[in-house]
Design a protein around this motif. Structure first.
Motif, short mmCIF file in Angstrom:
data_model
loop_
_atom_site.label_atom_id
_atom_site.label_comp_id
_atom_site.label_asym_id
_atom_site.label_seq_id
_atom_site.Cartn_x
_atom_site.Cartn_y
_atom_site.Cartn_z
N ALA A 19 0.89 -1.42 -0.21
CA ALA A 19 -0.09 -0.22 0.12
C ALA A 19 0.72 1.30 0.39
CB ALA A 19 -0.89 0.02 1.26
N LEU A 20 2.13 1.06 0.38
CA LEU A 20 2.73 2.75 0.73
C LEU A 20 3.54 3.03 -0.63
CD1 LEU A 20 3.57 4.35 2.93
CD2 LEU A 20 5.83 3.15 3.31
N ALA A 21 3.55 1.49 -1.56
CA ALA A 21 4.16 1.53 -2.81
C ALA A 21 3.86 2.06 -3.67
CB ALA A 21 4.62 0.32 -2.94
N VAL A 22 2.11 2.13 -3.28
CA VAL A 22 1.11 2.32 -4.36
C VAL A 22 1.32 4.08 -4.16
CG1 VAL A 22 -1.15 2.23 -4.75
CG2 VAL A 22 -0.23 0.45 -4.84
N TRP A 23 0.98 4.05 -3.19
CA TRP A 23 0.77 5.92 -2.29
C TRP A 23 2.26 6.13 -2.90
CZ3 TRP A 23 3.74 8.76 0.54
CH2 TRP A 23 3.21 10.07 1.12
N ALA A 24 3.09 5.94 -2.39
CA ALA A 24 4.52 6.37 -3.37
C ALA A 24 4.23 7.13 -4.53
CB ALA A 24 5.99 5.66 -2.52
N GLY A 100 -12.54 14.07 -5.89
CA GLY A 100 -12.11 13.99 -7.43
C GLY A 100 -11.50 12.14 -7.81
N ALA A 101 -11.93 12.56 -9.24
CA ALA A 101 -11.59 11.20 -10.18
C ALA A 101 -10.34 10.39 -9.18
CB ALA A 101 -11.86 11.49 -11.28
N ALA A 102 -9.07 11.19 -9.48
CA ALA A 102 -8.02 10.58 -8.98
C ALA A 102 -7.58 10.45 -7.99
CB ALA A 102 -6.56 11.75 -9.21
N ALA A 103 -8.40 11.22 -6.87
CA ALA A 103 -7.96 10.27 -5.43
C ALA A 103 -9.16 9.50 -5.29
CB ALA A 103 -8.59 11.46 -5.17
N THR A 104 -10.17 8.97 -6.05
CA THR A 104 -10.98 7.82 -6.12
C THR A 104 -10.12 6.76 -6.16
OG1 THR A 104 -13.30 9.11 -6.10
CG2 THR A 104 -13.41 7.33 -6.96
N LEU A 105 -9.75 6.84 -7.57
CA LEU A 105 -8.94 5.88 -8.15
C LEU A 105 -7.49 5.07 -7.18
CD1 LEU A 105 -9.15 7.38 -11.93
CD2 LEU A 105 -10.06 4.86 -10.83
N VAL A 106 -7.31 5.99 -7.09
CA VAL A 106 -5.75 6.03 -5.94
C VAL A 106 -6.43 4.90 -4.08
CG1 VAL A 106 -3.97 6.43 -4.56
CG2 VAL A 106 -4.27 7.09 -6.72
N ILE A 108 -9.76 3.10 -4.28
CA ILE A 108 -9.46 1.94 -4.90
C ILE A 108 -8.33 0.96 -5.08
CG2 ILE A 108 -10.73 0.86 -6.92
CD1 ILE A 108 -12.18 3.27 -6.52
N LEU A 109 -7.61 1.27 -5.92
CA LEU A 109 -6.54 1.03 -6.09
C LEU A 109 -6.00 0.30 -4.91
CD1 LEU A 109 -4.49 -0.38 -7.85
CD2 LEU A 109 -3.27 1.46 -8.05
N LEU A 110 -5.67 1.17 -3.71
CA LEU A 110 -4.92 1.06 -2.17
C LEU A 110 -5.50 -0.18 -1.81
CD1 LEU A 110 -3.51 4.35 -1.12
CD2 LEU A 110 -2.53 2.33 -1.74
N HIS A 111 -6.96 -0.03 -2.12
CA HIS A 111 -7.80 -0.89 -1.23
C HIS A 111 -7.85 -2.30 -1.80
CE1 HIS A 111 -11.08 1.12 1.86
NE2 HIS A 111 -10.16 2.33 1.40
N LEU A 112 -7.60 -2.06 -3.54
CA LEU A 112 -7.76 -3.95 -3.64
C LEU A 112 -6.34 -4.59 -3.42
CD1 LEU A 112 -9.67 -2.54 -7.10
CD2 LEU A 112 -9.85 -4.19 -5.96
N VAL A 113 -5.19 -3.38 -3.55
CA VAL A 113 -3.82 -4.07 -3.22
C VAL A 113 -4.12 -4.65 -2.03
CG1 VAL A 113 -1.17 -3.21 -3.27
CG2 VAL A 113 -2.58 -2.41 -5.20
N VAL A 114 -3.87 -3.92 -1.07
CA VAL A 114 -4.16 -4.50 0.48
C VAL A 114 -5.20 -5.59 0.08
CG1 VAL A 114 -4.63 -3.99 2.84
CG2 VAL A 114 -3.67 -2.47 1.59
N GLY A 115 -5.91 -5.48 -0.35
CA GLY A 115 -6.91 -6.77 -0.42
C GLY A 115 -6.19 -8.22 -1.00
#
Length: 127
Positions: A19-24, A100-106, A108-115
């Motif tokens: 998750a931290l890698a995705v955030w970074a 915002g759309a970008a925040a929503t996508l990121v 969602i990606l964070l949730h999916l990666v952790v999941g």
């Protein structure tokens, strides 16, 4: 520490790391602002909240799996179904509160990666 416990521990540590890698990649490198709307205004999602939330999810998943292995007849199957349902439900957070759309996508990606890390890493089969 046995091999199974070591694998589970690495999974619980791996989820926040992923998750931290995705955030970074999304925030400092791509310049996305991760902001969520809350009742008291807005809040920026920073690295600490990403790590803490994913670590709590991992520890809760591990605890649930341990309880199911002790008391459920098919713990792996019950845990996987439960984890997938929780993952789908967790997606309502970013869908309803991201600014915002970008925040929503990121988010969602964070949730999916952790999941994905937790579902695949914590699921174990008994011989």
């Amino acid at each position: 520490m046995n091999t199974s416990t070591r694998r589970l521990l690495l999974t619980v540590i791996g989820a926040p790391a992923a998750a931290l890698a995705v955030w970074a990649l999304a925030v400092p490198l791509a310049g996305t602002t991760l902001t969520v709307r809350m009742s008291a205004g807005t809040q920026t999602v920073g690295p600490v909240s990403v790590v803490v939330a994913s670590l709590v999810a991992g520890l809760a998943g591990w605890a649930l799996l341990a309880a199911l292995e002790r008391w459920a007849p098919r713990p792996g199957r019950v845990w996987t179904i439960t984890a997938l349902v929780v993952l789908v439900l967790s997606l309502t957070g970013p869908l309803g509160s991201a600014a915002g759309a970008a925040a929503t996508l990121v988010l969602i990606l964070l949730h999916l990666v952790v999941g994905a890390v937790l579902v695949l890493g914590l699921a174990r089969r008994r011989a």
